[in-house]
Design a protein around this motif. Structure first.
Motif, PDB file in Angstrom:
ATOM      1  N   TYR A 121       0.789  -1.292  -0.429  1.00  0.00           N
ATOM      2  CA  TYR A 121       0.139   0.332  -0.013  1.00  0.00           C
ATOM      3  C   TYR A 121       0.513   1.070   0.168  1.00  0.00           C
ATOM      4  N   ARG A 122       2.014   1.423   1.117  1.00  0.00           N
ATOM      5  CA  ARG A 122       2.995   2.183   0.715  1.00  0.00           C
ATOM      6  C   ARG A 122       3.117   2.259  -0.358  1.00  0.00           C
ATOM      7  N   VAL A 123       3.656   1.628  -1.121  1.00  0.00           N
ATOM      8  CA  VAL A 123       4.541   1.652  -2.020  1.00  0.00           C
ATOM      9  C   VAL A 123       4.051   2.181  -3.087  1.00  0.00           C
ATOM     10  N   ALA A 124       2.338   1.842  -2.916  1.00  0.00           N
ATOM     11  CA  ALA A 124       1.532   2.816  -4.427  1.00  0.00           C
ATOM     12  C   ALA A 124       1.546   3.812  -3.809  1.00  0.00           C
ATOM     13  N   ILE A 125       0.850   4.765  -2.776  1.00  0.00           N
ATOM     14  CA  ILE A 125       1.231   5.444  -2.565  1.00  0.00           C
ATOM     15  C   ILE A 125       1.689   6.739  -3.761  1.00  0.00           C
ATOM     16  N   ALA A 126       3.650   5.807  -3.254  1.00  0.00           N
ATOM     17  CA  ALA A 126       4.524   6.939  -3.841  1.00  0.00           C
ATOM     18  C   ALA A 126       4.954   6.712  -5.019  1.00  0.00           C
ATOM     19  N   LEU A 132       1.285  11.657 -10.085  1.00  0.00           N
ATOM     20  CA  LEU A 132       0.303  12.658 -10.049  1.00  0.00           C
ATOM     21  C   LEU A 132       1.610  13.635 -10.983  1.00  0.00           C
ATOM     22  N   ALA A 133       2.629  13.613  -9.622  1.00  0.00           N
ATOM     23  CA  ALA A 133       3.993  14.573  -9.805  1.00  0.00           C
ATOM     24  C   ALA A 133       4.002  15.003 -11.547  1.00  0.00           C
ATOM     25  N   PHE A 134       4.413  13.565 -12.561  1.00  0.00           N
ATOM     26  CA  PHE A 134       4.111  14.041 -13.611  1.00  0.00           C
ATOM     27  C   PHE A 134       2.983  14.374 -14.711  1.00  0.00           C
TER      28      PHE A 134
END
Length: 155
Positions: A121-126, A132-134
């Motif tokens: 889950y945490r990796v998916a958030i990253a 989103l930044a791209f």
């Protein structure tokens, strides 16, 4: 804040539950429910990005080659995030299917399963945040060059 070691958490849960299977199982079920609900929110965010790209991606990509690369990279990374969530977090293996000869062993295995899902889950958030930044960078390029002609798309 220091995180408990797995054995400390096992001992704490056994103490809180007073050895009751129902209490232990219920506690873990609630933790998994929180994790799955949060993962569902991430899936929704991924869906919004992918859907928005379908409507405005062509206009954004028409700004420049850099914008094209950013929008493609953004959507690809968001899709990777969604894939991690679906296969790694939303995949179900029931708590009652976890191996363990006694309650302590079962609890240890169930907590390891929870922690693996939490890590994914945490990796998916990253990945979602990078995607989103791209995506936002591509939108910024479009907004900084409002007169750029959109591509004809081969028509």
């Amino acid at each position: 804040m220091k995180q408990l070691a797995r054995e400390e958490e096992v001992a704490r849960i056994l103490e809180l539950a007073d050895g009751s299977w129902d209490v232990m199982h219920g506690l873990l079920e609630r933790q998994f429910a929180v994790l799955h609900n949060r993962a569902q929110v991430l899936i929704g965010l991924c869906g919004i990005v992918i859907t928005t790209t379908g409507f405005s991606g062509r206009l954004i990509a028409g700004t420049s080659r850099a914008a094209q690369g950013l929008i493609i990279a953004g959507v690809a990374v968001v899709l990777l995030s969604a894939t991690l969530i679906v296969w790694g977090v939303q995949h179900i293996r029931w708590l009652t299917q976890q191996p363990g000869g006694d309650r302590r062993a079962w609890l240890r295995v169930a907590l390891a399963y929870r922690d693996r899902k939490t890590t994914i889950y945490r990796v998916a958030i990253a990945f979602l945040l990078v995607g989103l930044a791209f995506y936002v960078a591509a939108i910024a390029m479009m907004l900084l060059h409002p007169t750029a002609a959109p591509s004809s798309g081969g028509r």
